[in-house]
Write an enzyme that holds these catalytic residues in place. Structure first.
Site, short mmCIF file in Angstrom:
data_model
loop_
_atom_site.label_atom_id
_atom_site.label_comp_id
_atom_site.label_asym_id
_atom_site.label_seq_id
_atom_site.Cartn_x
_atom_site.Cartn_y
_atom_site.Cartn_z
CG ASP A 109 1.63 1.28 -6.55
OD1 ASP A 109 1.60 2.49 -6.83
OD2 ASP A 109 1.22 0.82 -5.47
CG ASP B 90 2.88 5.70 -1.80
OD1 ASP B 90 3.72 5.72 -0.88
OD2 ASP B 90 2.77 6.63 -2.63
CG ASP C 274 -1.48 -1.18 -3.23
OD1 ASP C 274 -0.90 -0.49 -4.11
OD2 ASP C 274 -2.08 -0.68 -2.27
#
Length: 222
Positions: free
Chosen positions: A7, A9, A170
């Protein structure tokens, strides 16, 4: 061979301030009260229209589309004015971890992000990450996370089986996407969702711990 999908961001770069600022401008442009930072953090990773539907559930799809376009414009203008590197700096240790993994002949790297291709390209350019990712999956051509399409596209483009792949992210959207595609789910604790909410197969608290965690999930390269 094995595949590590990242991922962006909240995992590779800390862009929450820039995301929140763009969200505030987007909501202001349609006369709505802007969401607070915790609300914005909760939707990071989703495609924009899906995110706007969650942030403004009492408004129609037309409003969600206007919000999404307002966000794109605000984010782009902020990136042009301040530069992608300043608005979305790499988390400590990210570059070192990426380079170390890329140096392993048996390991391929990819990206699966809710960003548009233009935004991802800007991050790669700003941080000189050229040549590291063999597959780049974005919101332009895929359904929103947690749909497994992004991971499945990475697997298809690299020819690697899901059992030899791990998604590093995240948010719970990343972990659910990985699991839906049959890949391992490795959560990072420094991002935008609370670690205990991720439902990850394994958690890491720093990029220094990432290579060993990947080995534990996928096996050590021969």
């Amino acid at each position: 061979m094995r595949l590590v999908i990242f991922d962006v961001d909240g995992t590779l770069v800390d862009s929450q301030s820039q995301i929140h600022a763009a969200m505030m401008r987007a909501f202001s442009s349609v006369g709505l009260e802007a969401p607070a930072l915790p609300q914005v953090r909760a939707i990071v990773g989703l495609s924009l229209e899906v995110a706007m539907a969650r942030l403004a559930p009492d408004h129609p799809a037309e409003t969600h589309a206007r919000l999404a376009q307002g966000y794109r414009t605000a984010y782009y203008e902020a990136r042009v004015a301040g530069g992608a590197a300043s608005g979305a700096p790499l988390f400590p240790g990210a570059r070192e971890a990426l380079l170390a993994l890329n140096a392993q002949p048996e390991t391929l790297l990819a990206v699966a992000t809710g960003k548009a291709r233009r935004g991802l390209d800007a991050v790669i350019e700003a941080h000189d990450l050229h040549g590291l990712f063999v597959s780049r999956q974005t919101a332009d051509t895929n359904p929103s996370k947690p749909h497994p399409a992004m991971v499945e596209a990475c697997l298809s483009e690299t020819g690697i089986d899901a059992a030899a792949a791990v998604m590093v992210g995240d948010t719970s959207f990343d972990m659910d996407m990985a699991r839906a595609a049959g890949a391992a789910a490795l959560g990072v604790t420094w991002g935008y969702h609370a670690p205990e909410s991720l439902g990850a197969d394994r958690l890491v608290e720093s990029f220094a711990a990432l290579p060993a965690a990947i080995d534990a999930l996928l096996g050590v390269p021969a």
